[in-house]
Scaffold this active site. Sequence first.
Site, PDB file in Angstrom:
ATOM      1  N   CYS A  65      26.301 -12.115  42.278  1.00  0.00           N
ATOM      2  CA  CYS A  65      26.855 -13.026  43.134  1.00  0.00           C
ATOM      3  C   CYS A  65      26.500 -12.063  44.571  1.00  0.00           C
ATOM      4  CB  CYS A  65      28.182 -13.285  42.989  1.00  0.00           C
ATOM      5  SG  CYS A  65      28.477 -14.076  41.404  1.00  0.00           S
ATOM      6  N   ARG A  84      26.846 -19.093  49.727  1.00  0.00           N
ATOM      7  CA  ARG A  84      26.800 -19.662  48.361  1.00  0.00           C
ATOM      8  C   ARG A  84      27.998 -19.526  47.413  1.00  0.00           C
ATOM      9  NH1 ARG A  84      24.608 -17.480  43.439  1.00  0.00           N
ATOM     10  NH2 ARG A  84      24.557 -15.294  44.467  1.00  0.00           N
TER      11      ARG A  84
END
Length: 320
Positions: free
Chosen positions: A184, A225
């Site tokens: 991530c 995101r």
Amino acid sequence: MLGHGAPAVLSVIPDTFTFAWIVAALFAAAWLLDSRGLSAGRTLAAATWALFGLFWLSTVPYFALEHQSYVESILALVGFPASVYAGYLLYDGRASLFTLTRAIALMLFIYLPFETIPAFTVAGVAFPEPRRILIEVVATQTGMLIDLLGYAPEAVTSSEGYDAAYSWTLADGHTVVIHIVLACTGLGSMAIFGGLVAAVEAPLSRKLRALAVSIPLIYVLNLFRTTFISVVSGNQYMHWYPDLVMTMFGATDPYRVSFLISDRIMSQLLAVVALIGITFLAVRELPELAVILEDVLYLITGEEHDLTEALDLPREPTNR
């Protein structure tokens, strides 16, 4: 990373990160031999490309069965024949592929320390593992963006024991926990651009400009995101066609549907588009990257491409 259903031939392969370190070291050794004018460098590089293909093949079960990612599974599967073909072309005389060889080695040397270096103590001073530092920084900044949007999930400990997860409580009382992991952080994409830029021969000023337009943009887009996925998943905003989505991904928990749609489908596809756009910006600042991109296009299409002319680049690459 290997799943239990992996073919028996893959069972003899070392663990994923050991395998990656071996590939990085062999690519670096081939680079060194070639820089000294030794033909053994080309042979070693070609053989290592085939090994790199086997590495990608070994990751397919993980991406398909555990990570549940169609995009990454397909890319890993394609990586096997593409890598073998690159090795064949290099051995057959396509010397420009040495630039891509250097780039792969550098990408791995940038990425792997974050995956493999553990916490350690020097002279009584404790240093956390690099992955923890990066993950917790991204998690903190993701939390700040979530707060700015008016949401207030509870910060909790992640599955890795880091301060890198957020717990969302739904109206029905169910709790959804979103974990920030190394994937991530955008590290993989930043390592790609770092390796590409470092591998080409060009003035330092142009390399720094290319990094300046790529690395910060990747990092910021990645924060958007992680925030998007956290908010959507934590609030179940994309609980669309749950039966179909769970069947597609082999999932059993209906509360994962929003995550699978927002992350595994939307974010990963948009990430590909974003990387193409960032690549265009970087090559405008560092036209030498065109040589690598032309080789990649040749691997995909089997045809030669002149990106310097097609993109109307401002300077002629100097590392042909």
